[in-house]
Motif scaffolding. Structure first.
Motif, PDB file in Angstrom:
ATOM      1  N   PHE A 176       2.298  -1.560  12.332  1.00  0.00           N
ATOM      2  CA  PHE A 176       0.888  -1.928  12.138  1.00  0.00           C
ATOM      3  C   PHE A 176       0.756  -3.441  11.987  1.00  0.00           C
ATOM      4  CE2 PHE A 176      -2.729  -1.845   8.839  1.00  0.00           C
ATOM      5  CZ  PHE A 176      -3.714  -1.889   9.807  1.00  0.00           C
TER       6      PHE A 176
ATOM      7  N   MET B  62      -5.401   2.993   8.382  1.00  0.00           N
ATOM      8  CA  MET B  62      -4.948   1.868   9.206  1.00  0.00           C
ATOM      9  C   MET B  62      -6.039   1.447  10.180  1.00  0.00           C
ATOM     10  SD  MET B  62      -0.895   2.264  10.143  1.00  0.00           S
ATOM     11  CE  MET B  62      -1.070   3.848  11.003  1.00  0.00           C
TER      12      MET B  62
ATOM     13  N   ARG C  90       6.793   3.409   5.968  1.00  0.00           N
ATOM     14  CA  ARG C  90       7.105   1.973   5.942  1.00  0.00           C
ATOM     15  C   ARG C  90       7.357   1.442   7.351  1.00  0.00           C
ATOM     16  NH1 ARG C  90       8.801   0.312   0.707  1.00  0.00           N
ATOM     17  NH2 ARG C  90       7.668   1.657  -0.759  1.00  0.00           N
TER      18      ARG C  90
ATOM     19  N   PHE D 259      -1.299  -5.564   4.238  1.00  0.00           N
ATOM     20  CA  PHE D 259      -0.819  -4.447   3.434  1.00  0.00           C
ATOM     21  C   PHE D 259      -1.677  -4.256   2.189  1.00  0.00           C
ATOM     22  CE2 PHE D 259       3.704  -5.273   5.214  1.00  0.00           C
ATOM     23  CZ  PHE D 259       3.335  -4.653   6.399  1.00  0.00           C
TER      24      PHE D 259
ATOM     25  N   PHE E 276      -3.437   8.387   6.392  1.00  0.00           N
ATOM     26  CA  PHE E 276      -2.796   7.084   6.561  1.00  0.00           C
ATOM     27  C   PHE E 276      -3.248   6.421   7.859  1.00  0.00           C
ATOM     28  CE2 PHE E 276       1.221   4.858   8.025  1.00  0.00           C
ATOM     29  CZ  PHE E 276       1.083   3.761   7.189  1.00  0.00           C
TER      30      PHE E 276
ATOM     31  N   GLU F 222      -6.384   3.026   1.510  1.00  0.00           N
ATOM     32  CA  GLU F 222      -5.765   4.320   1.184  1.00  0.00           C
ATOM     33  C   GLU F 222      -6.258   4.822  -0.174  1.00  0.00           C
ATOM     34  OE1 GLU F 222      -1.441   4.816   2.774  1.00  0.00           O
ATOM     35  OE2 GLU F 222      -1.631   2.766   2.019  1.00  0.00           O
TER      36      GLU F 222
ATOM     37  N   LEU G 283      -4.726  -2.506   3.400  1.00  0.00           N
ATOM     38  CA  LEU G 283      -4.404  -1.120   3.747  1.00  0.00           C
ATOM     39  C   LEU G 283      -4.280  -0.273   2.489  1.00  0.00           C
ATOM     40  CD1 LEU G 283      -3.594   1.136   5.683  1.00  0.00           C
ATOM     41  CD2 LEU G 283      -1.249   0.236   5.648  1.00  0.00           C
TER      42      LEU G 283
ATOM     43  N   THR H 107       6.126   2.627  10.125  1.00  0.00           N
ATOM     44  CA  THR H 107       4.829   2.574  10.806  1.00  0.00           C
ATOM     45  C   THR H 107       3.981   1.423  10.282  1.00  0.00           C
ATOM     46  OG1 THR H 107       4.900   4.966  11.127  1.00  0.00           O
ATOM     47  CG2 THR H 107       2.756   3.904  11.370  1.00  0.00           C
ATOM     48  N   GLN H 108       4.091   1.133   9.004  1.00  0.00           N
ATOM     49  CA  GLN H 108       3.345   0.020   8.424  1.00  0.00           C
ATOM     50  C   GLN H 108       3.798  -1.311   9.021  1.00  0.00           C
ATOM     51  OE1 GLN H 108       2.117   0.334   4.166  1.00  0.00           O
ATOM     52  NE2 GLN H 108       3.349  -1.499   3.927  1.00  0.00           N
ATOM     53  N   GLU H 109       5.088  -1.447   9.256  1.00  0.00           N
ATOM     54  CA  GLU H 109       5.598  -2.663   9.901  1.00  0.00           C
ATOM     55  C   GLU H 109       5.099  -2.747  11.345  1.00  0.00           C
ATOM     56  OE1 GLU H 109       7.124  -5.141   8.542  1.00  0.00           O
ATOM     57  OE2 GLU H 109       7.252  -4.181   6.572  1.00  0.00           O
TER      58      GLU H 109
ATOM     59  N   SER I  96       0.904 -10.327   7.210  1.00  0.00           N
ATOM     60  CA  SER I  96       1.262  -8.953   6.855  1.00  0.00           C
ATOM     61  C   SER I  96       0.987  -8.648   5.383  1.00  0.00           C
ATOM     62  CB  SER I  96       2.731  -8.681   7.178  1.00  0.00           C
ATOM     63  OG  SER I  96       3.580  -9.558   6.454  1.00  0.00           O
TER      64      SER I  96
ATOM     65  N   TRP J 276       5.811   5.137  -2.781  1.00  0.00           N
ATOM     66  CA  TRP J 276       4.470   4.640  -2.481  1.00  0.00           C
ATOM     67  C   TRP J 276       3.851   4.051  -3.743  1.00  0.00           C
ATOM     68  CZ3 TRP J 276      -0.381   8.123  -1.672  1.00  0.00           C
ATOM     69  CH2 TRP J 276      -1.399   7.378  -1.048  1.00  0.00           C
TER      70      TRP J 276
END
Length: 235
Positions: free
Chosen positions: A30, A69, A24, A44, A65, A51, A47, A26-28, A40, A202
């Motif tokens: 990103f 990305m 999470r 997401f 992952f 995935e 993304l 790392t996703q932020e 965002s 997830w």
């Protein structure tokens, strides 16, 4: 008298130690890198679709992952994503792979307690090198009688593990945070399952809890597992 349950198997990520938290974060990161190209929420969604699409190619874990990305970044920028952003995403993945292990509450005491009377297994999916690294850093390795790092957790996988380890499914309790991977397939082959929800799950691991199933229980943390297994023993 022969014990009804002989084997307790534990999931690793988000059952024994934190994992999704770092995804999470790392996703932020990103989203911040791509903020000039898309919102965002839309990012997401794209993304997650990548995935889902790539699971069959890359499997589970940090490497898949990161590749998802990068693929998403190329898509949402119409191939205009700067090389510096790609470099940042690779760095983010490397940071995840280097992050120290943070055990969840009651893990070590629970494993040590069950190890006195049961066979203890670790059954986890993901990248083999990363999972081996995390297990080594956790300091828990000596508490397990066996370690299984698998590509998928489905009925066939659990059947194969039971056969190879000469454990009948109805002698096995699987403990984990994922209903989809740790609970439903084990119940389907005749085993027992204890669900330990994590605050972050997830999206692709979510499923409906089989609340009425007699071989299923939900516990708030691992300190409740002993009573749960004892209740399974008398059913």
């Amino acid at each position: 008298m022969k014990r009804k349950i002989t084997t307790i198997a534990f999931d690793a990520d988000d059952t024994l130690w934190h994992n999704e938290t770092f995804f999470r974060i790392t996703q932020e990161r990103f989203a911040d890198l791509l903020r000039d190209y898309t919102e965002s929420e839309h990012l997401f969604e794209r993304l997650l679709a990548a995935e889902r699409r790539n699971l069959g190619h890359y499997g589970f874990g940090v490497k898949g992952f990161v590749l998802s990305m990068i693929e998403t970044a190329i898509e949402v920028t119409e191939a205009r994503v700067p090389a510096t952003v790609i470099q940042e995403l690779i760095q983010a993945g490397q940071d995840m792979l280097r992050h120290p292990i943070e055990l969840l509450p009651h893990v070590e005491a629970t494993l040590a307690d069950f190890a006195e009377n049961y066979e203890i297994l670790l059954i986890t999916k993901g990248d083999m090198l990363d999972q081996e690294r995390k297990l080594a850093q956790s300091g828990l390795g000596e508490l397990f009688d066996g370690v299984e790092i698998v590509s998928h957790k489905n009925e066939a996988t659990y059947h194969e593990i039971c056969q190879r380890r000469t454990v009948a499914p109805n002698e096995l309790v699987m403990v984990g945070n994922s209903l989809k991977s740790d609970v439903l397939p084990v119940l389907a082959i005749g085993g027992w399952a204890a669900h330990v929800p994590h605050e972050m799950t997830w999206e692709l691991e979510r499923a409906k809890a089989p609340e009425a199933h007699t071989r299923f229980a939900e516990i708030s943390d691992l300190s409740q597992l002993k009573n749960t297994v004892q209740s399974f023993e008398v059913l």
